[in-house]
Design a protein around this motif. Structure first.
Motif, PDB file in Angstrom:
ATOM      1  N   TRP A 135      32.551  42.732  46.684  1.00 11.11           N
ATOM      2  CA  TRP A 135      32.734  44.279  47.318  1.00 11.11           C
ATOM      3  C   TRP A 135      34.115  44.738  47.862  1.00 11.11           C
ATOM      4  O   TRP A 135      35.458  43.364  48.357  1.00 11.11           O
ATOM      5  N   PRO A 179      36.755  48.298  49.951  1.00 14.75           N
ATOM      6  CA  PRO A 179      35.982  49.348  50.465  1.00 14.75           C
ATOM      7  C   PRO A 179      37.022  50.482  49.245  1.00 14.75           C
ATOM      8  O   PRO A 179      37.558  50.634  48.388  1.00 14.75           O
ATOM      9  N   LYS A 189      29.879  42.877  52.235  1.00 14.04           N
ATOM     10  CA  LYS A 189      30.107  44.723  52.265  1.00 14.04           C
ATOM     11  C   LYS A 189      30.869  44.695  53.485  1.00 14.04           C
ATOM     12  O   LYS A 189      31.034  45.464  52.726  1.00 14.04           O
ATOM     13  N   THR A 190      30.924  43.397  54.689  1.00 15.29           N
ATOM     14  CA  THR A 190      31.368  43.675  55.231  1.00 15.29           C
ATOM     15  C   THR A 190      32.867  43.004  55.974  1.00 15.29           C
ATOM     16  O   THR A 190      33.058  42.162  55.199  1.00 15.29           O
ATOM     17  N   GLU A 191      33.513  42.757  56.526  1.00 11.75           N
ATOM     18  CA  GLU A 191      35.282  42.077  56.607  1.00 11.75           C
ATOM     19  C   GLU A 191      34.516  41.289  57.404  1.00 11.75           C
ATOM     20  O   GLU A 191      35.118  40.108  57.399  1.00 11.75           O
ATOM     21  N   SER A 192      33.261  40.882  57.507  1.00 15.41           N
ATOM     22  CA  SER A 192      33.028  39.148  57.919  1.00 15.41           C
ATOM     23  C   SER A 192      32.639  38.303  56.404  1.00 15.41           C
ATOM     24  O   SER A 192      32.618  37.562  57.567  1.00 15.41           O
ATOM     25  N   ARG A 230      35.674  40.709  48.666  1.00 15.63           N
ATOM     26  CA  ARG A 230      34.566  39.754  49.867  1.00 15.63           C
ATOM     27  C   ARG A 230      33.551  39.817  49.139  1.00 15.63           C
ATOM     28  O   ARG A 230      32.930  40.303  47.864  1.00 15.63           O
ATOM     29  N   GLN A 240      30.341  52.604  53.151  1.00 16.86           N
ATOM     30  CA  GLN A 240      31.990  53.282  52.230  1.00 16.86           C
ATOM     31  C   GLN A 240      32.677  52.151  51.460  1.00 16.86           C
ATOM     32  O   GLN A 240      33.693  51.680  51.348  1.00 16.86           O
ATOM     33  N   VAL A 241      31.326  50.953  51.018  1.00 21.90           N
ATOM     34  CA  VAL A 241      31.721  49.890  50.188  1.00 21.90           C
ATOM     35  C   VAL A 241      31.858  50.179  48.525  1.00 21.90           C
ATOM     36  O   VAL A 241      30.713  50.798  48.113  1.00 21.90           O
TER      37      VAL A 241
END
Length: 156
Positions: free
Chosen positions: A72, A74, A35-38, A32, A59-60
């Motif tokens: 990035w 996980p 850092k987040t799934e968005s 990604r 956690q990434v």
């Protein structure tokens, strides 16, 4: 005490992941842009893809693929790659002069190496079971003491 342990673990976490890693077996991972799934998916990495871990945060991990893409992933989906053993370069001084080839002697039969038998007693399971039982007893006793104190001796 928990906070101190958490700070110590998080403090040494980046050093644990510095270097090379691979994508965990059995999982396709989205690389990604953030850092987040968005964040948008840059690429899907198949299992076993080697990556270089550049940094970790929570956690990434920010990684670089073999093609040069950075993104990035996980941390739970990465497996640290083993370090290759150092290769010693032969020098002219350390190489002995070539000797005439002699017939190789027959190898001796291998000596019986001490091995754990298939029926060896699993001490790790015993220790784990005893630890579980001790934890259960202490937990039940603490729970009981808490409610005895809270009810102040009242019988219901």
């Amino acid at each position: 005490m928990r906070r101190v342990l958490l700070v110590l673990l998080l403090g040494c976490a980046p050093s644990l992941w510095a270097g090379n890693a691979t994508v965990a077996p059995g999982s396709h991972v989205n690389l990604r842009a953030g850092k987040t799934e968005s964040f948008r998916v840059l690429r899907v990495l198949p299992p076993g893809t080697p990556v270089e871990v550049l940094e970790t945060e929570g956690q990434v991990a920010r990684v670089r693929t073999e093609t040069g893409e950075t993104g990035w992933l996980p941390l739970r989906l990465l497996v640290p790659a083993p370090e290759p053993p150092p290769v010693a370069k032969p020098t002219a001084e350390s190489t002995p002069p070539a000797a005439p080839a002699a017939p190789a002697p027959e190898p001796a039969p291998p000596a019986a190496a001490p091995q754990a038998s298939a029926g060896a007693f699993p001490w790790a399971w015993v220790a784990g079971g005893l630890g579980f039982l001790l934890g259960a007893v202490v937990g039940i006793a603490a729970h009981e003491a808490y409610y005895r104190k809270r009810l102040n001796g009242l019988r219901i």
